[in-house]
Design an enzyme around this catalytic site. Sequence first.
Site, short mmCIF file in Angstrom:
data_model
loop_
_atom_site.label_atom_id
_atom_site.label_comp_id
_atom_site.label_asym_id
_atom_site.label_seq_id
_atom_site.Cartn_x
_atom_site.Cartn_y
_atom_site.Cartn_z
N CYS A 117 0.79 -1.24 0.00
CA CYS A 117 0.00 0.00 0.00
C CYS A 117 0.83 1.29 0.00
CB CYS A 117 -0.95 -0.01 1.19
SG CYS A 117 -1.87 -1.54 1.29
N HIS A 263 -3.46 6.51 3.28
CA HIS A 263 -3.90 5.24 2.69
C HIS A 263 -5.31 4.94 3.19
CE1 HIS A 263 -4.27 1.23 1.42
NE2 HIS A 263 -3.99 0.67 2.57
N ASN A 293 -10.48 -0.27 0.07
CA ASN A 293 -9.01 -0.24 0.10
C ASN A 293 -8.48 -0.76 -1.24
OD1 ASN A 293 -6.29 -0.79 0.49
ND2 ASN A 293 -6.57 -1.78 2.49
O1 UT7 Z 1 -3.92 -2.09 3.54
C1 UT7 Z 1 -3.86 -2.61 4.83
C2 UT7 Z 1 -4.90 -3.64 4.95
N1 UT7 Z 1 -5.44 -4.00 6.21
C3 UT7 Z 1 -5.91 -3.19 7.18
O2 UT7 Z 1 -5.77 -2.00 7.18
C4 UT7 Z 1 -6.65 -3.89 8.27
C5 UT7 Z 1 -6.66 -3.14 9.57
N2 UT7 Z 1 -7.68 -3.73 10.43
C6 UT7 Z 1 -8.98 -3.38 10.36
O3 UT7 Z 1 -9.35 -2.51 9.58
C7 UT7 Z 1 -9.95 -4.04 11.32
O4 UT7 Z 1 -9.23 -4.80 12.26
C8 UT7 Z 1 -11.01 -4.96 10.59
C9 UT7 Z 1 -11.94 -4.12 9.75
C10 UT7 Z 1 -10.30 -5.99 9.71
C11 UT7 Z 1 -11.84 -5.68 11.65
O5 UT7 Z 1 -12.50 -4.71 12.48
P1 UT7 Z 1 -12.49 -4.86 14.06
O6 UT7 Z 1 -13.29 -3.75 14.61
O7 UT7 Z 1 -11.04 -4.98 14.48
O8 UT7 Z 1 -13.27 -6.20 14.28
P2 UT7 Z 1 -12.78 -7.52 15.04
O9 UT7 Z 1 -11.79 -8.26 14.21
O10 UT7 Z 1 -12.40 -7.14 16.45
O11 UT7 Z 1 -14.10 -8.33 15.11
C12 UT7 Z 1 -15.21 -7.91 15.92
C13 UT7 Z 1 -16.36 -8.83 15.64
C14 UT7 Z 1 -15.99 -10.31 15.63
O12 UT7 Z 1 -17.08 -11.03 16.17
P3 UT7 Z 1 -17.04 -11.56 17.69
O13 UT7 Z 1 -15.84 -12.44 17.77
O14 UT7 Z 1 -16.92 -10.32 18.53
O15 UT7 Z 1 -18.34 -12.28 17.82
C15 UT7 Z 1 -15.87 -10.64 14.18
O16 UT7 Z 1 -16.13 -12.01 13.90
O17 UT7 Z 1 -16.86 -8.55 14.33
C16 UT7 Z 1 -16.96 -9.76 13.59
N3 UT7 Z 1 -16.76 -9.46 12.19
C17 UT7 Z 1 -17.79 -9.12 11.39
N4 UT7 Z 1 -19.10 -8.99 11.62
C18 UT7 Z 1 -19.86 -8.62 10.59
C19 UT7 Z 1 -15.61 -9.42 11.47
N5 UT7 Z 1 -15.87 -9.08 10.20
C20 UT7 Z 1 -17.21 -8.89 10.13
C21 UT7 Z 1 -18.07 -8.51 9.09
N6 UT7 Z 1 -19.40 -8.38 9.36
N7 UT7 Z 1 -17.64 -8.25 7.84
#
Ligand code: UT7
Length: 336
Positions: A117, A263, A293
């Site tokens: 990125c 980014h 992204n």
């Molecule tokens: O170019 C660089 C690329 N990558 C990045 O920049 C990634 C950086 N990270 C992020 O943007 C975030 O960590 C994510 C968007 C990937 C995830 O968001 P989060 O707020 O950190 O969510 P989480 O991983 O803590 O998950 C919270 C909950 C989980 O459920 P439980 O375990 O609390 O029941 C996940 O299973 O949200 C759930 N979850 C979803 N729910 C609905 C994860 N993805 C989804 C989804 N829809 N798409």
Amino acid sequence: MPTNNTYGIHIKGIGSYVPELIADNEMFSKIVDTSDEWITQRTGIKTRHITNGEPNYFLGAEAAKKAVADAGIKAEDIDLIIVSTCTPDFYTPSEAALIQREIGAIGSMAIDINCACTGFDYGLDMAKRYLQSEDGVDTVLLVATEELSKFVDYTDRSSCILFGDGAAAFVLERNKDTLWSSYLGADGSGAKFLVSRALKSENVFRTNKEDFDMAMPQTKDHFFAQDGKEVYKFATRALPDAVLHACEKAGMTPDELDCIVPHQANVRIIETAAKNLGVSMDKMVVYIDRYGNTSSASIPIAFCDAVAEGRIKRGDKVCFVGFGGGLTFAAVIFEY
Ligand code: UT7
């Protein structure tokens, strides 16, 4: 702020291109267990453009043609093409060679770079070094083109909702230098956090059947996998840190910048970075809702939209700041 008259970068033309096909959050809620509400609140994304069969180099070539037209130059004037991509169509030829063929810049140097990125920032820095040298490079075409949809795992709800495809390009000419500072770096100890694997080593002479320990996670074929939380932590630290270092090198403070184009990975990362930098969100150029992204294309696509909407004007002091696979981080400050 630097007022030197040495040769370097002048941005002569810009252009961006995204595929026509649009996937909105509702469409994702039909293929994985997610919702518009979750995606909007946790990432800021509403839609992304996704290819419908057209290859990655095609996106880059379309953006390049627009930048060449905007610069008012002929493709034959280009001395060097640098293409940033982590999603090439081939191991060889390079995307730069294919884009060169498409736009008719035959004879120029052509090279791909891959720093995920942060590739556009790295490319600007590279272009400056070529344009500064007395080596006959007067015009550089810098392209970022990404087709992330081909390595997205559309069964993984935590990552598939994030990515889109698109491209953007700048024509850079050797002139009074307007690239004031760059601060680039990498932390390979975080290589395991953002992964898409290439072909495995399977040559016919191989006798050792054991997999080499590459200290990387097991992933499904070439599909993209990330540790979202680790990347999030890294990003919220790396973004403000890179801006501050680039500002220090340019002898200015973040509030002297007219805008920061970060980014576009997650709006919450950008909000945290703004808070840590003590700048208002008005200074941050954000179009993540439209495109998701698009890796190294995300910064220049956002820049092109902001210019088209009159939000960024000639003479503005701009900071591009990114983070990504590698892990890499980068910030550049320039006058548009
Ligand atoms: O170019 C660089 C690329 N990558 C990045 O920049 C990634 C950086 N990270 C992020 O943007 C975030 O960590 C994510 C968007 C990937 C995830 O968001 P989060 O707020 O950190 O969510 P989480 O991983 O803590 O998950 C919270 C909950 C989980 O459920 P439980 O375990 O609390 O029941 C996940 O299973 O949200 C759930 N979850 C979803 N729910 C609905 C994860 N993805 C989804 C989804 N829809 N798409």
